[in-house]
Motif scaffolding. Structure first.
Motif, mmCIF file in Angstrom:
data_model
loop_
_atom_site.group_PDB
_atom_site.id
_atom_site.type_symbol
_atom_site.label_atom_id
_atom_site.label_comp_id
_atom_site.label_asym_id
_atom_site.label_seq_id
_atom_site.Cartn_x
_atom_site.Cartn_y
_atom_site.Cartn_z
ATOM 1 N N VAL A 72 0.836 -1.152 -0.081
ATOM 2 C CA VAL A 72 0.039 0.131 -0.145
ATOM 3 C C VAL A 72 0.912 1.238 -0.019
ATOM 4 C CG1 VAL A 72 -1.775 1.107 1.255
ATOM 5 C CG2 VAL A 72 -1.959 -1.313 1.366
ATOM 6 N N ASP A 73 0.648 1.947 -1.025
ATOM 7 C CA ASP A 73 1.367 3.427 -1.197
ATOM 8 C C ASP A 73 0.522 4.424 -0.986
ATOM 9 O OD1 ASP A 73 3.695 5.072 -1.682
ATOM 10 O OD2 ASP A 73 3.827 4.594 -3.793
ATOM 11 N N LEU A 74 1.132 5.685 -0.663
ATOM 12 C CA LEU A 74 0.360 6.839 -0.441
ATOM 13 C C LEU A 74 -0.475 7.242 -1.621
ATOM 14 C CD1 LEU A 74 2.878 8.978 1.744
ATOM 15 C CD2 LEU A 74 0.890 7.928 2.267
ATOM 16 N N VAL A 75 0.130 6.844 -2.899
ATOM 17 C CA VAL A 75 -0.608 7.196 -4.061
ATOM 18 C C VAL A 75 -1.494 5.984 -4.668
ATOM 19 C CG1 VAL A 75 -0.303 7.675 -6.533
ATOM 20 C CG2 VAL A 75 1.372 8.299 -4.709
ATOM 21 N N PRO A 76 -2.700 6.436 -5.298
ATOM 22 C CA PRO A 76 -3.726 5.394 -5.796
ATOM 23 C C PRO A 76 -3.208 4.552 -6.632
ATOM 24 C CG PRO A 76 -4.723 7.528 -5.271
ATOM 25 C CD PRO A 76 -3.359 7.720 -5.122
ATOM 26 N N GLN A 77 -3.454 3.145 -7.005
ATOM 27 C CA GLN A 77 -2.864 2.481 -8.003
ATOM 28 C C GLN A 77 -3.826 2.515 -9.207
ATOM 29 O OE1 GLN A 77 -0.530 -1.955 -7.644
ATOM 30 N NE2 GLN A 77 -1.554 -0.993 -6.008
ATOM 31 N N PHE A 78 -3.614 3.636 -9.782
ATOM 32 C CA PHE A 78 -4.622 3.728 -10.978
ATOM 33 C C PHE A 78 -4.275 2.671 -12.037
ATOM 34 C CE2 PHE A 78 -4.474 8.337 -9.675
ATOM 35 C CZ PHE A 78 -5.532 8.220 -9.017
ATOM 36 N N GLU A 79 -5.255 2.532 -12.890
ATOM 37 C CA GLU A 79 -4.935 1.603 -14.150
ATOM 38 C C GLU A 79 -3.816 1.501 -14.789
ATOM 39 O OE1 GLU A 79 -8.980 0.428 -15.883
ATOM 40 O OE2 GLU A 79 -9.753 1.886 -14.058
ATOM 41 N N GLY A 158 -12.054 -11.236 -9.063
ATOM 42 C CA GLY A 158 -10.738 -10.802 -8.321
ATOM 43 C C GLY A 158 -10.122 -11.610 -7.507
ATOM 44 N N SER A 159 -8.973 -11.345 -7.062
ATOM 45 C CA SER A 159 -8.159 -12.228 -5.942
ATOM 46 C C SER A 159 -8.139 -11.300 -4.595
ATOM 47 C CB SER A 159 -6.786 -12.600 -6.313
ATOM 48 O OG SER A 159 -5.980 -11.364 -6.529
ATOM 49 N N GLU A 160 -7.650 -11.479 -3.618
ATOM 50 C CA GLU A 160 -7.718 -10.949 -2.375
ATOM 51 C C GLU A 160 -6.837 -9.707 -2.664
ATOM 52 O OE1 GLU A 160 -6.605 -11.308 2.355
ATOM 53 O OE2 GLU A 160 -6.387 -13.081 0.941
ATOM 54 N N GLY A 161 -7.324 -8.544 -2.337
ATOM 55 C CA GLY A 161 -6.557 -7.411 -2.396
ATOM 56 C C GLY A 161 -6.896 -6.566 -3.643
ATOM 57 N N ALA A 162 -7.463 -7.157 -4.832
ATOM 58 C CA ALA A 162 -7.709 -6.495 -5.883
ATOM 59 C C ALA A 162 -8.787 -5.319 -5.479
ATOM 60 C CB ALA A 162 -8.457 -7.517 -6.825
ATOM 61 N N ASN A 163 -8.558 -4.321 -6.316
ATOM 62 C CA ASN A 163 -9.387 -3.036 -5.831
ATOM 63 C C ASN A 163 -9.746 -2.043 -7.033
ATOM 64 O OD1 ASN A 163 -7.178 -0.535 -5.651
ATOM 65 N ND2 ASN A 163 -6.148 -2.427 -4.791
ATOM 66 N N THR A 164 -10.517 -1.213 -6.921
ATOM 67 C CA THR A 164 -10.865 -0.227 -7.645
ATOM 68 C C THR A 164 -10.528 1.086 -7.085
ATOM 69 O OG1 THR A 164 -12.604 -1.476 -8.559
ATOM 70 C CG2 THR A 164 -12.690 0.831 -8.870
ATOM 71 N N PRO A 165 -9.844 2.039 -7.597
ATOM 72 C CA PRO A 165 -9.335 3.354 -6.902
ATOM 73 C C PRO A 165 -10.736 4.176 -6.570
ATOM 74 C CG PRO A 165 -7.925 3.005 -8.724
ATOM 75 C CD PRO A 165 -9.071 1.873 -8.930
ATOM 76 N N CYS A 166 -10.577 5.103 -5.664
ATOM 77 C CA CYS A 166 -11.650 5.727 -5.060
ATOM 78 C C CYS A 166 -12.176 6.602 -6.362
ATOM 79 C CB CYS A 166 -11.462 6.386 -4.102
ATOM 80 S SG CYS A 166 -12.809 7.351 -3.261
ATOM 81 N N ILE A 214 -7.517 5.742 -0.751
ATOM 82 C CA ILE A 214 -8.458 5.688 0.530
ATOM 83 C C ILE A 214 -7.520 4.579 1.641
ATOM 84 C CG2 ILE A 214 -10.690 4.890 1.293
ATOM 85 C CD1 ILE A 214 -10.287 7.392 -0.215
ATOM 86 N N ALA A 215 -6.929 3.584 1.144
ATOM 87 C CA ALA A 215 -6.251 2.762 2.104
ATOM 88 C C ALA A 215 -5.201 3.302 2.685
ATOM 89 C CB ALA A 215 -5.893 1.450 1.054
ATOM 90 N N ASN A 216 -4.619 4.259 2.428
ATOM 91 C CA ASN A 216 -3.354 4.796 2.969
ATOM 92 C C ASN A 216 -3.276 6.386 2.802
ATOM 93 O OD1 ASN A 216 -1.025 5.073 4.824
ATOM 94 N ND2 ASN A 216 0.360 4.392 2.968
ATOM 95 N N PRO A 217 -4.272 7.099 3.339
ATOM 96 C CA PRO A 217 -4.272 8.331 2.949
ATOM 97 C C PRO A 217 -3.180 9.353 3.354
ATOM 98 C CG PRO A 217 -5.900 8.050 4.702
ATOM 99 C CD PRO A 217 -5.407 6.900 4.086
ATOM 100 N N ASP A 218 -2.693 10.136 2.397
ATOM 101 C CA ASP A 218 -1.418 11.220 2.842
ATOM 102 C C ASP A 218 -2.267 12.230 3.155
ATOM 103 O OD1 ASP A 218 0.610 12.743 2.758
ATOM 104 O OD2 ASP A 218 1.232 12.326 0.685
ATOM 105 N N HIS A 246 -23.731 9.511 -7.898
ATOM 106 C CA HIS A 246 -22.540 10.564 -7.692
ATOM 107 C C HIS A 246 -22.050 10.195 -6.325
ATOM 108 C CE1 HIS A 246 -23.577 13.827 -10.629
ATOM 109 N NE2 HIS A 246 -23.196 12.742 -11.239
ATOM 110 N N TRP A 247 -21.965 9.014 -5.776
ATOM 111 C CA TRP A 247 -21.598 8.611 -4.501
ATOM 112 C C TRP A 247 -19.952 8.120 -4.838
ATOM 113 C CZ3 TRP A 247 -22.783 7.848 1.006
ATOM 114 C CH2 TRP A 247 -23.934 8.425 1.222
ATOM 115 N N TRP A 248 -19.213 8.660 -4.253
ATOM 116 C CA TRP A 248 -17.734 7.893 -4.330
ATOM 117 C C TRP A 248 -17.677 6.586 -3.486
ATOM 118 C CZ3 TRP A 248 -13.987 10.891 -6.598
ATOM 119 C CH2 TRP A 248 -14.143 12.181 -6.920
ATOM 120 N N HIS A 249 -16.651 5.886 -4.316
ATOM 121 C CA HIS A 249 -16.636 4.546 -3.770
ATOM 122 C C HIS A 249 -15.299 4.066 -4.175
ATOM 123 C CE1 HIS A 249 -18.746 4.280 -7.671
ATOM 124 N NE2 HIS A 249 -18.121 3.250 -7.853
ATOM 125 N N TYR A 250 -14.804 3.377 -3.187
ATOM 126 C CA TYR A 250 -13.295 2.276 -3.214
ATOM 127 C C TYR A 250 -13.823 1.123 -2.601
ATOM 128 C CZ TYR A 250 -8.803 0.386 -1.630
ATOM 129 O OH TYR A 250 -7.968 -0.223 -1.491
#
Length: 489
Positions: A72-79, A158-166, A214-218, A246-250
């Protein structure tokens, strides 16, 4: 938070549902907060769509997986920063189970302990195009949308940890069925937009990303994130999550293998959003295309085919404006002919993440269209919604709890409404200086100042800094309003 344990799965032959299709549609089109439906899909054949079953149905067909690091980094893991492989579901299962056979397959370069894999946004109509009979396994008609099936749905594996950025979806609302494994959803109301530091880089039509991981906010770089209000829920098999417009989601997979099916329900209110998206596309493509290609900025999301020309973008804008004005005329004439009918709607197919192919203009992009005639839901009106064991609110999380450290809690099925919770549910609440769609220019300028300063020591502005201000959702909304006013004259 809402938890999964409160749902009692019906017997296999049981077809009794807690809500009729008409009542369910009324709930969906009235709610402006996330909620979980239970005991609504017990007889859906799609509940057997685990990875083993889907692997047998696809018969060795390869699909694309996105791979990211579990660290988990401070930057989102974009596609744009992920890796991609083509693999069968059988190969995916072998890799996720740590079988030796995966040492020479498409996942051979990716250690399961370090990476996650995600086959996301897979249109069922495409991957099962040679097996159209399977579309009927998904029965959104039970939610009041007759004719809507797997053909208008997408599949997520997905596998464990797979995520969609907020992010937030520009168009429609969302129904999500969990089939296998569990996923944790972190949702934020539209009023929290300024606290989530919106950006359009990477660019993708219909998605506004958050610069906050969202997982590690700076919190040093994004201090206003402290003011956001997370609504967290762990979704389990057999449950259906409703995500309002228009609800945000991670979203993150928390079990070894997860399978979900969703369908975006388009709304009449999206006509104005399409104008805003067309304006955004024109500006982003014009400015980013003028940059030196050698800069290596991956600004276009992989879901976008290419940067479209100014002429095409202008044509799209004109069509979006025309569709909006036509919808307004139809709405006015319709109101003159008939009285308000509450939840009366038409059905629609979602164009979420739909590539800009010929024939996907605003007016032709709607196989189904939902009427959005409801006023903002007030706290007292929420009391009338039948919350209980079959419909569970996704409640705001305590600020004392870390966003990602939350776990699902059991619900006893009682009404979980909080007496002071109405502040989270109304459209465009002004509490805590929420700025989305606001006309307060001074507040907007303050938001953009914070959005456009990656760090206090940086003195040279980048193109992306300019774009974060120029295509800020608040600014684009004002531009769209001005443009539409001009067209009405």
């Amino acid at each position: 938070m809402a938890g999964a344990q409160s749902c009692r799965p019906p017997a296999p032959d049981e077809d009794v549902k807690p809500f009729t299709p008409e009542k369910t549609k009324e709930i969906v089109m009235s709610l402006q907060q996330p909620a979980v439906f239970c005991n609504m899909v017990g007889n859906w054949p799609a509940l057997q769509w685990n990875v083993e079953y889907l692997s047998a149905v696809l018969e060795g067909k390869k699909i694309q997986f996105r791979l990211g690091l579990k660290t988990v980094d401070l930057v989102p893991q974009f596609e744009t920063s992920c890796s991609y492989v083509e693999a069968t579901l059988e190969e995916f299962l072998a890799w996720s189970c740590g079988k030796p056979s995966c040492l020479s397959g498409p996942f051979s370069c990716y250690d399961y302990s370090k990476y996650w894999a995600y086959a996301d946004y897979k249109y069922i109509a495409r991957i099962f195009e040679d097996k159209p009979e399977i579309f009927q396994d998904v029965r959104w008609s039970d939610f009041g949308f007759p004719g809507r099936s797997g053909k208008e749905s997408t599949l997520w594996i997905g596998s464990e940890g797979a995520n969609t950025p907020c992010h937030l979806d520009s168009y429609g609302c969302n129904l999500v069925l969990q089939v296998q494994g569990r996923k944790r959803w972190h949702l934020f109301p539209p009023g929290d937009t300024s606290f989530l530091y919106p950006t359009r880089i990477p660019y993708e039509e219909s998605s506004i990303f958050s610069k906050v991981n969202i997982a590690n906010p700076d919190l040093k770089r994004f201090p206003e994130f402290r003011n956001s209000t997370a609504h967290v829920v762990t979704l389990s098999p057999g449950q259906v999550l409703f995500v309002p417009r228009h609800w945000w989601h991670y979203v993150e997979s928390i079990d070894p293998v997860t399978v979900s099916i969703n369908s975006w329900i388009e709304l009449d209110a999206d006509h104005e959003a399409r104008v805003e998206e067309a304006i955004t596309r024109m500006l982003v493509c014009a400015i980013k295309s003028a940059e030196n290609p050698s800069d290596g900025d991956l600004w276009l999301n992989p879901t976008e085919v290419e940067a479209t020309s100014h002429e095409i973008n202008l044509q799209y804008l004109n069509k979006a404006v025309s569709a909006y004005l036509k919808c307004q005329e139809t709405s006015v004439s319709g109101q003159a002919r008939s009285s308000s009918s509450g939840a009366k709607q038409r059905t629609n197919t979602s164009c979420k993440r739909k590539r800009r192919e010929a024939g996907c203009e605003p007016e032709s992009c709607t196989l189904l269209t939902q009427k959005c005639d409801f006023p903002a839901t007030k706290a007292e009106e929420l009391q009338k919604i039948p919350f209980g064991p079959h419909l569970i609110q996704v409640l705001p999380q305590s600020h004392k709890t870390s966003v990602v450290g939350a776990v699902a809690v059991e619900s006893d099925g009682r009404d979980l409404f909080h007496e002071n919770e109405g502040e989270h549910f109304g459209k465009l609440q002004c509490k805590r200086k929420r700025l989305l769609m606001s006309n307060d220019c001074e507040a907007a300028a303050h938001q953009m100042d914070s959005d456009c300063s990656p760090c206090t020591s940086q003195t040279a502005l980048s193109t992306n800094d300019l774009l974060d201000c120029l295509v800020n959702p608040h600014v684009i909304s004002l531009v769209a309003q001005l443009l539409l006013e001009r067209m009405r004259v």
